[in-house]
Design a protein around this motif. Structure first.
Motif, PDB file in Angstrom:
ATOM      1  N   ARG A  75     -38.751  31.389  24.475  1.00 43.26           N
ATOM      2  CA  ARG A  75     -38.175  32.710  24.704  1.00 43.26           C
ATOM      3  C   ARG A  75     -38.676  33.681  23.643  1.00 43.26           C
ATOM      4  O   ARG A  75     -39.035  33.289  22.541  1.00 43.26           O
ATOM      5  CB  ARG A  75     -36.646  32.660  24.697  1.00 43.26           C
ATOM      6  CG  ARG A  75     -36.025  32.316  23.362  1.00 43.26           C
ATOM      7  CD  ARG A  75     -34.515  32.159  23.508  1.00 43.26           C
ATOM      8  NE  ARG A  75     -33.869  31.793  22.244  1.00 43.26           N
ATOM      9  CZ  ARG A  75     -32.583  31.464  22.135  1.00 43.26           C
ATOM     10  NH1 ARG A  75     -31.797  31.451  23.204  1.00 43.26           N
ATOM     11  NH2 ARG A  75     -32.090  31.162  20.952  1.00 43.26           N
ATOM     12  N   VAL A 107     -36.796  37.224  27.093  1.00 43.08           N
ATOM     13  CA  VAL A 107     -37.621  36.791  28.215  1.00 43.08           C
ATOM     14  C   VAL A 107     -37.915  35.314  28.000  1.00 43.08           C
ATOM     15  O   VAL A 107     -38.389  34.927  26.927  1.00 43.08           O
ATOM     16  CB  VAL A 107     -38.922  37.595  28.316  1.00 43.08           C
ATOM     17  CG1 VAL A 107     -39.783  37.059  29.462  1.00 43.08           C
ATOM     18  CG2 VAL A 107     -38.616  39.078  28.510  1.00 43.08           C
ATOM     19  N   TYR A 108     -37.617  34.525  28.997  1.00 49.59           N
ATOM     20  CA  TYR A 108     -37.829  33.087  28.918  1.00 49.59           C
ATOM     21  C   TYR A 108     -39.107  32.706  29.662  1.00 49.59           C
ATOM     22  O   TYR A 108     -39.306  33.093  30.815  1.00 49.59           O
ATOM     23  CB  TYR A 108     -36.622  32.349  29.505  1.00 49.59           C
ATOM     24  CG  TYR A 108     -35.440  32.352  28.571  1.00 49.59           C
ATOM     25  CD1 TYR A 108     -34.742  33.531  28.310  1.00 49.59           C
ATOM     26  CD2 TYR A 108     -35.011  31.181  27.943  1.00 49.59           C
ATOM     27  CE1 TYR A 108     -33.664  33.554  27.439  1.00 49.59           C
ATOM     28  CE2 TYR A 108     -33.927  31.184  27.070  1.00 49.59           C
ATOM     29  CZ  TYR A 108     -33.263  32.381  26.823  1.00 49.59           C
ATOM     30  OH  TYR A 108     -32.196  32.395  25.953  1.00 49.59           O
ATOM     31  N   TYR A 109     -39.942  31.932  28.979  1.00 49.38           N
ATOM     32  CA  TYR A 109     -41.223  31.514  29.528  1.00 49.38           C
ATOM     33  C   TYR A 109     -41.260  30.010  29.723  1.00 49.38           C
ATOM     34  O   TYR A 109     -40.913  29.244  28.815  1.00 49.38           O
ATOM     35  CB  TYR A 109     -42.362  31.914  28.599  1.00 49.38           C
ATOM     36  CG  TYR A 109     -42.531  33.402  28.426  1.00 49.38           C
ATOM     37  CD1 TYR A 109     -41.881  34.074  27.396  1.00 49.38           C
ATOM     38  CD2 TYR A 109     -43.337  34.135  29.288  1.00 49.38           C
ATOM     39  CE1 TYR A 109     -42.030  35.440  27.230  1.00 49.38           C
ATOM     40  CE2 TYR A 109     -43.495  35.502  29.129  1.00 49.38           C
ATOM     41  CZ  TYR A 109     -42.832  36.139  28.103  1.00 49.38           C
ATOM     42  OH  TYR A 109     -42.989  37.499  27.943  1.00 49.38           O
ATOM     43  N   GLY A 117     -42.616  34.448  32.949  1.00 50.11           N
ATOM     44  CA  GLY A 117     -41.455  34.922  32.207  1.00 50.11           C
ATOM     45  C   GLY A 117     -40.352  35.418  33.120  1.00 50.11           C
ATOM     46  O   GLY A 117     -40.605  36.036  34.148  1.00 50.11           O
ATOM     47  N   THR A 118     -39.138  35.135  32.728  1.00 49.66           N
ATOM     48  CA  THR A 118     -37.969  35.603  33.470  1.00 49.66           C
ATOM     49  C   THR A 118     -36.946  36.140  32.472  1.00 49.66           C
ATOM     50  O   THR A 118     -36.691  35.520  31.441  1.00 49.66           O
ATOM     51  CB  THR A 118     -37.384  34.481  34.349  1.00 49.66           C
ATOM     52  OG1 THR A 118     -36.310  34.993  35.144  1.00 49.66           O
ATOM     53  CG2 THR A 118     -36.882  33.294  33.536  1.00 49.66           C
ATOM     54  N   GLN A 119     -36.395  37.300  32.777  1.00 46.75           N
ATOM     55  CA  GLN A 119     -35.486  37.966  31.844  1.00 46.75           C
ATOM     56  C   GLN A 119     -34.081  37.372  31.924  1.00 46.75           C
ATOM     57  O   GLN A 119     -33.523  37.218  33.021  1.00 46.75           O
ATOM     58  CB  GLN A 119     -35.408  39.467  32.161  1.00 46.75           C
ATOM     59  CG  GLN A 119     -34.434  40.249  31.282  1.00 46.75           C
ATOM     60  CD  GLN A 119     -34.911  40.380  29.850  1.00 46.75           C
ATOM     61  OE1 GLN A 119     -36.069  40.708  29.596  1.00 46.75           O
ATOM     62  NE2 GLN A 119     -34.017  40.146  28.896  1.00 46.75           N
TER      63      GLN A 119
END
Length: 120
Positions: free
Chosen positions: A37, A91-93, A113-115
């Motif tokens: 993240r 943001v998670y990767y 990536g997802t917030q």
């Protein structure tokens, strides 16, 4: 190798989210999968990782709250996040360390990536 992450969103402090990441494409073997993240103004950090054999490791700040798991048959990794805190906002990767071509060394692959936003 393509990594498709999903499951991010907005949640109140104390709530839960589950992230998923599916790997597809030319895959020979995935050795390690994990989640990183990056918060604004901060460096990207490893949140959790899991080996093909199921060994896990977590950053201290999420131990006891987050659980990483994977489905090797589906080349998918999950991150169950409970008791979320505002400081988990980032943001998670998704990451996979994989062998994708005979004769080439394994290498890292990254999702888009997802917030994740946790409101207080």
């Amino acid at each position: 190798v393509q990594l498709q992450a999903s499951g991010g969103g907005l949640v109140q402090a104390g709530g839960s989210l589950r992230l998923s990441c599916a790997a597809s494409g030319s895959i020979i073997s995935i050795y390690r999968m994990g989640w990183y993240r990056q918060a604004p103004g901060k460096q990207r950090e490893l949140v959790a990782a899991i080996s093909s054999g199921g060994s896990t490791n977590y950053v201290d700040s999420v131990k006891g709250r987050f659980t990483i798991s994977r489905d090797n048959a589906k080349n998918t990794v999950y991150l169950q996040m409970n008791s979320l805190k505002p400081e988990d906002t980032a943001v998670y990767y998704c990451n996979a360390f994989a062998l994708h071509r005979t004769g080439a060394p394994p290498r890292d692959f990254w999702g888009q990536g997802t917030q994740v936003t946790v409101s207080s």
